[in-house]
Design an enzyme around this catalytic site. Structure first.
Site, short mmCIF file in Angstrom:
data_model
loop_
_atom_site.label_atom_id
_atom_site.label_comp_id
_atom_site.label_asym_id
_atom_site.label_seq_id
_atom_site.Cartn_x
_atom_site.Cartn_y
_atom_site.Cartn_z
N ASP A 131 -10.86 0.92 -5.51
CA ASP A 131 -10.82 0.03 -5.42
C ASP A 131 -9.79 -0.71 -4.04
O ASP A 131 -8.75 -1.73 -4.15
CB ASP A 131 -9.77 -0.44 -6.55
CG ASP A 131 -10.06 -2.14 -7.24
OD1 ASP A 131 -8.88 -2.70 -7.75
OD2 ASP A 131 -10.39 -2.86 -6.41
N LYS A 133 -9.02 -2.79 -1.69
CA LYS A 133 -9.11 -4.18 -0.65
C LYS A 133 -8.06 -4.84 -0.70
O LYS A 133 -7.00 -4.63 -0.57
CB LYS A 133 -10.26 -5.34 -2.05
CG LYS A 133 -9.30 -5.11 -3.50
CD LYS A 133 -9.46 -5.81 -4.54
CE LYS A 133 -8.74 -5.70 -5.51
NZ LYS A 133 -9.72 -6.27 -6.56
N ASN A 136 -4.64 -5.05 -2.78
CA ASN A 136 -3.95 -4.16 -2.76
C ASN A 136 -3.10 -3.01 -2.03
O ASN A 136 -3.20 -2.07 -2.19
CB ASN A 136 -5.38 -2.86 -4.17
CG ASN A 136 -5.70 -3.71 -4.60
OD1 ASN A 136 -5.53 -4.33 -5.91
ND2 ASN A 136 -6.89 -2.62 -5.57
N ASP A 149 -1.65 0.19 -6.34
CA ASP A 149 -2.62 -0.48 -8.03
C ASP A 149 -3.73 1.02 -7.55
O ASP A 149 -4.55 1.03 -6.85
CB ASP A 149 -3.16 -1.88 -7.13
CG ASP A 149 -2.93 -1.99 -8.57
OD1 ASP A 149 -3.57 -3.59 -8.50
OD2 ASP A 149 -2.69 -1.55 -9.48
N THR A 167 -13.70 -8.81 -7.81
CA THR A 167 -14.47 -8.89 -6.92
C THR A 167 -15.54 -7.87 -7.06
O THR A 167 -15.08 -6.36 -6.94
CB THR A 167 -13.70 -9.11 -5.62
OG1 THR A 167 -14.76 -9.36 -5.00
CG2 THR A 167 -13.15 -8.19 -4.94
O1 LIG Z 1 0.86 -1.99 -11.17
C1 LIG Z 1 0.79 -1.10 -9.86
C2 LIG Z 1 0.77 -1.34 -8.24
C3 LIG Z 1 1.69 -2.61 -8.11
C4 LIG Z 1 2.35 -2.65 -7.11
C5 LIG Z 1 3.04 -4.06 -7.65
C6 LIG Z 1 4.00 -4.45 -6.16
C7 LIG Z 1 4.05 -6.01 -6.09
C8 LIG Z 1 5.21 -6.69 -4.79
C9 LIG Z 1 5.59 -5.20 -3.95
C10 LIG Z 1 5.94 -5.63 -3.59
C11 LIG Z 1 6.74 -6.87 -2.00
N1 LIG Z 1 7.41 -7.02 -1.39
C12 LIG Z 1 7.49 -8.04 -1.25
C13 LIG Z 1 8.16 -9.06 0.54
C14 LIG Z 1 7.82 -10.04 0.50
C15 LIG Z 1 7.75 -10.90 -0.47
C16 LIG Z 1 6.87 -10.76 -1.47
C17 LIG Z 1 6.76 -9.09 -1.73
N2 LIG Z 1 5.89 -7.97 -3.31
N3 LIG Z 1 7.01 -4.67 -2.64
N4 LIG Z 1 6.89 -3.74 -3.96
C18 LIG Z 1 6.06 -4.30 -4.38
C19 LIG Z 1 4.27 -4.18 -5.51
N5 LIG Z 1 2.91 -4.63 -7.97
N6 LIG Z 1 1.66 -3.87 -9.37
N7 LIG Z 1 1.34 -0.03 -9.84
C20 LIG Z 1 1.51 0.55 -11.25
C21 LIG Z 1 0.89 0.05 -12.24
C22 LIG Z 1 0.69 1.02 -13.25
C23 LIG Z 1 1.46 2.22 -13.24
C24 LIG Z 1 1.96 2.98 -12.54
F1 LIG Z 1 2.23 3.70 -12.26
C25 LIG Z 1 1.46 1.80 -11.17
#
Ligand SMILES: O=C(Cc1cc(-c2ccc3c(-c4nc5ccccc5[nH]4)n[nH]c3c2)n[nH]1)Nc1cccc(F)c1
Length: 278
Positions: A131, A133, A136, A149, A167
């Site tokens: 996936d 893209k 992610n 992700d 998508t």
């Molecule tokens: O779902 C995710 C991936 C994931 C990562 C994130 C994510 C989203 C945003 C951030 C950010 C981040 N830093 C920023 C700085 C400025 C503005 C926005 C920001 N978001 N840092 N680390 C993140 C991590 N959302 N989802 N992993 C997951 C799900 C289930 C099980 C598992 F073991 C992992």
């Protein structure tokens, strides 16, 4: 000792995934900054994704690579599962891409080189991402990219049917052809997606972007055109990744050695310094 929610101070929301929200968080005793993802067990049961989340936790907690987002740990209470994820200082790559429209070739080349290194690491562990893209990919504080992700990643080879809700743009021919999902496919699907990602970095839109029906048909036939403003070396690499026959796609080691990558990554000191001074 098991971590609990009380060990953290919760900050601003960082984003909202399909299942769950992510918050900036600081672990109280150490001051460690992380991204705390909250998943509601009820939602996972409804979405029948508990197994997928368990697999993602198991896969991601064993990965250690500078261009793969770390999962430091996880804990749960009665209603929720909490994931202690690496905080990426510059957030989501696709926001930078939409803001810039398209990336300059030196920046795109550095990102593709980092993606190739991350994919090489995953493929060595027989994990295919499936996936790839911009949505992610996150950007670290030093501008390095981090794949996140792994919801769709599984151990290769694999012929799992999967319902696509995202998508179609990044799907390879072997997965859009009728019955394609029932064929075996392997890590080479990530090579195709790397080509789509490179095209989107340089052009600002995906190569087969169209109506869903037309996108599938254009992917299956490999019908795309590279605009003339893309350099000949970049065009060459795109053409060597967007190949219908998976076995003929450029292997990751050759991606890393490609003239377009070497031109922009070896001179990284001079070039970037020059860029900064200009
Ligand atoms: O779902 C995710 C991936 C994931 C990562 C994130 C994510 C989203 C945003 C951030 C950010 C981040 N830093 C920023 C700085 C400025 C503005 C926005 C920001 N978001 N840092 N680390 C993140 C991590 N959302 N989802 N992993 C997951 C799900 C289930 C099980 C598992 F073991 C992992």
């Amino acid at each position: 000792r098991e971590l609990t929610l009380n060990d953290f101070e919760i900050g601003k929301p960082l984003g909202k995934g399909k299942f769950g929200r992510v918050y900036l968080a600081r672990e109280r005793s150490t001051g460690f900054i992380c991204a705390l993802k909250v998943l509601h067990k009820s939602e996972l049961v409804q979405g029948k994704v508990e197994k997928q989340v368990r697999r993602e936790v198991e896969i991601q907690s064993n990965l250690r690579h500078p261009n793969v987002l770390r999962l430091f740990g996880y804990f749960h209470d009665k209603k929720r599962i909490f994931l202690v994820l690496e905080y990426a200082g510059h957030g989501e790559l696709y926001k930078h891409l939409r803001k810039a429209g398209k990336f300059e070739e030196w920046k795109a080349a550095q990102y593709i080189a980092q993606m190739a290194a991350a994919l090489k690491y995953l493929h060595k562990k027989h994990i295919m991402h499936r996936d790839i893209k911009p949505e992610n990919i996150l950007v670290g504080i030093h501008g390095e990219i981090k794949i996140s992700d792994f919801g769709w990643s599984v151990h290769a080879p694999n012929n799992r049917r999967q319902t696509m809700c995202g998508t179609l743009d990044y799907l390879p021919p072997e997965m859009v052809k009728p019955g394609g999902k029932d064929n075996f496919y392997d890590e080479k699907i990530d090579l195709w997606s790397l080509g789509v990602l490179m095209y989107e970095f340089l052009v600002g839109e995906a190569p087969f972007e169209d109506t869903p029906v037309m996108t599938q048909r254009r992917i299956a036939r490999g019908e795309m055109t590279v605009p003339s403003f893309v350099s000949p070396e970049a065009r060459d690499l795109i053409k060597k990744l967007l190949v219908l026959d998976p076995s003929k796609r450029l292997p990751l080691t050759e991606v890393e050695q490609h003239p377009w990558i070497l031109k922009h990554c070896l001179a990284k000191g001079g070039e970037r310094a020059a860029h900064r001074s200009s």
